[in-house]
Design a protein around this motif. Structure first.
Motif, mmCIF file in Angstrom:
data_model
loop_
_atom_site.group_PDB
_atom_site.id
_atom_site.type_symbol
_atom_site.label_atom_id
_atom_site.label_comp_id
_atom_site.label_asym_id
_atom_site.label_seq_id
_atom_site.Cartn_x
_atom_site.Cartn_y
_atom_site.Cartn_z
ATOM 1 N N ASN A 78 0.801 -1.221 0.000
ATOM 2 C CA ASN A 78 0.000 0.000 0.000
ATOM 3 C C ASN A 78 0.833 1.269 0.000
ATOM 4 O O ASN A 78 1.951 1.309 0.507
ATOM 5 C CB ASN A 78 -0.905 0.022 1.247
ATOM 6 N N VAL A 79 0.221 2.316 -0.550
ATOM 7 C CA VAL A 79 0.765 3.658 -0.426
ATOM 8 C C VAL A 79 0.631 4.082 1.035
ATOM 9 O O VAL A 79 -0.396 3.844 1.673
ATOM 10 C CB VAL A 79 0.016 4.632 -1.349
ATOM 11 N N GLN A 80 1.666 4.704 1.565
ATOM 12 C CA GLN A 80 1.693 5.056 2.982
ATOM 13 C C GLN A 80 0.795 6.257 3.305
ATOM 14 O O GLN A 80 0.549 7.118 2.457
ATOM 15 C CB GLN A 80 3.119 5.366 3.419
ATOM 16 N N LYS A 81 0.330 6.296 4.541
ATOM 17 C CA LYS A 81 -0.371 7.473 5.064
ATOM 18 C C LYS A 81 0.689 8.484 5.505
ATOM 19 O O LYS A 81 1.144 8.468 6.643
ATOM 20 C CB LYS A 81 -1.265 7.080 6.235
ATOM 21 N N ILE A 82 1.069 9.325 4.590
ATOM 22 C CA ILE A 82 2.178 10.244 4.821
ATOM 23 C C ILE A 82 1.658 11.525 5.461
ATOM 24 O O ILE A 82 0.626 12.065 5.049
ATOM 25 C CB ILE A 82 2.888 10.541 3.483
ATOM 26 N N PRO A 83 2.339 12.031 6.486
ATOM 27 C CA PRO A 83 1.907 13.281 7.129
ATOM 28 C C PRO A 83 1.714 14.405 6.115
ATOM 29 O O PRO A 83 2.502 14.520 5.157
ATOM 30 C CB PRO A 83 3.057 13.593 8.090
ATOM 31 N N PRO A 84 0.664 15.219 6.273
ATOM 32 C CA PRO A 84 0.341 16.259 5.284
ATOM 33 C C PRO A 84 1.452 17.272 5.067
ATOM 34 O O PRO A 84 1.506 17.921 4.020
ATOM 35 C CB PRO A 84 -0.920 16.919 5.860
ATOM 36 N N CYS A 99 9.344 1.936 2.529
ATOM 37 C CA CYS A 99 8.448 1.166 3.402
ATOM 38 C C CYS A 99 8.032 -0.134 2.714
ATOM 39 O O CYS A 99 8.075 -1.217 3.322
ATOM 40 C CB CYS A 99 7.212 1.989 3.759
ATOM 41 N N ARG A 100 7.646 -0.032 1.455
ATOM 42 C CA ARG A 100 7.196 -1.210 0.713
ATOM 43 C C ARG A 100 8.322 -2.240 0.575
ATOM 44 O O ARG A 100 8.128 -3.439 0.795
ATOM 45 C CB ARG A 100 6.691 -0.781 -0.660
ATOM 46 N N THR A 101 9.510 -1.768 0.223
ATOM 47 C CA THR A 101 10.621 -2.688 -0.027
ATOM 48 C C THR A 101 11.139 -3.317 1.257
ATOM 49 O O THR A 101 11.458 -4.513 1.297
ATOM 50 C CB THR A 101 11.761 -1.941 -0.746
ATOM 51 N N ALA A 102 11.217 -2.550 2.327
ATOM 52 C CA ALA A 102 11.677 -3.104 3.602
ATOM 53 C C ALA A 102 10.707 -4.152 4.125
ATOM 54 O O ALA A 102 11.117 -5.203 4.642
ATOM 55 C CB ALA A 102 11.859 -1.986 4.627
#
Length: 320
Positions: A78-84, A99-102
């Motif tokens: 998934n695409v991360q919930k990145i801080p605005p 994040c995805r690869t780790a």
């Protein structure tokens, strides 16, 4: 007897994961943790070293990937919930990619149990061209199909099947779903549009009955859907009924999963004029709880039983 341990990798607020986790907890034979794979950013939840892979779980606490018996790879990339406050496109790309690869690397290195289903197999099986070839090889009826962006070849194909053809996307996008639609003369005149990207052109299977099946290993749980729409997903119909599939279809569906190296899947078919189910597509991790809500078919119990059985079996195998 050692208790089995299941981890569900999924997106935040996934009702399927939370419900299965709750029922497994109530049964008490298999531990179940949910890892929200879109929430790694900012929560400090992943650590990997040469000795262990440590991940935060929903509700608090951590687990070691090597201790797991089964992983339900439901929504793993998934695409991360990145801080605005983080708006630079390069920063966003780095966060999502890392994040995805780790996460994937931690599991590929240290998980030695049973995948439901293997991420590589899942990615391959999501390709509709691969699905169609597997269904054909399994002996299931498949509509005549062309995947093309060549206007002349598309027009020729439409003529060959009596101009009764539907078109659908090869992959599409989640933000703006593209539903299956009939090909019209107006479509066939839009050369520039047809040339932009390949699409799936398929012989139309007539009728208003549709079939959706949850396959768990060699178990099949199906519902019949009556809809006047060509693609019932655009306007969810009210009439869902519990259905049975014939032996030939059952054998074919199980064989498709075997060929695709999947352990579960949600399959869409449509009965032809003789009532024989014709293959349309498979979603390796499709939605199925709405089938229970609208038909009365209990899908939670067989799903929980399946994961429980897989976890307990994996728990007693010798690990490398």
């Amino acid at each position: 007897m050692r208790q089995g341990h299941l981890a569900i990798l999924t997106e935040s607020a996934d009702l399927h994961a939370l419900l299965i986790q709750r029922v497994l907890h109530d049964r008490g034979r298999v531990a179940c943790d949910v890892i929200e794979t879109d929430s790694l950013c900012g929560d400090g939840g992943l650590s990997w070293s040469d000795t262990r892979s440590r991940l935060a779980v929903k509700g608090g606490g951590h687990l070691d990937v090597a201790d797991l018996d089964v992983v339900w790879w439901r929504r793993g990339s998934n695409v991360q919930k990145i801080p605005p406050g983080i708006t630079d496109s390069a920063d966003v790309e780095v966060i999502n990619n890392d994040c995805r690869t780790a996460l994937a690397g931690a599991f590929w290195n240290d998980f030695h149990g049973t995948w439901v289903s293997d991420p590589h197999a899942t990615a391959l099986a999501e390709n509709k061209l691969v699905q169609l070839r597997a269904a054909q090889a399994a002996g299931l009826p498949v509509p005549r199909t062309l995947v093309s962006q060549d206007p002349e070849e598309i027009r020729s194909f439409c003529r060959s099947v009596g101009d009764d053809v539907v078109v659908k996307s090869v992959r599409g996008c989640s933000s703006a779903p593209v539903f299956t639609t009939k090909v019209t003369d107006a479509h066939l005149r839009e050369e520039a549009s047809m040339r932009l990207a390949p699409a799936i052109y398929q012989e139309c299977v007539p009728g208003q009955e549709h079939l959706r099946a949850l396959v768990l290993g060699d178990e099949i749980h199906a519902v019949s859907i009556h809809s006047e729409d060509l693609d019932w997903r655009g306007r969810l119909p009210e009439e869902f009924r519990i259905a049975q599939v014939d032996d030939a279809t059952r054998t074919g569906l199980v064989d498709v999963l075997r060929r695709l190296r999947l352990r579960m899947g949600v399959i869409d078919m449509k009965p032809d004029s003789s009532g024989v189910p014709v293959w349309l597509e498979i979603n390796p991790q499709g939605q199925f709880l709405f089938m229970q809500a609208l038909s009365g078919l209990d899908l939670v119990t067989p799903c929980v039983t399946y994961f429980e059985r897989e976890a307990l079996s994996a728990a007693h195998r010798v690990r490398p």
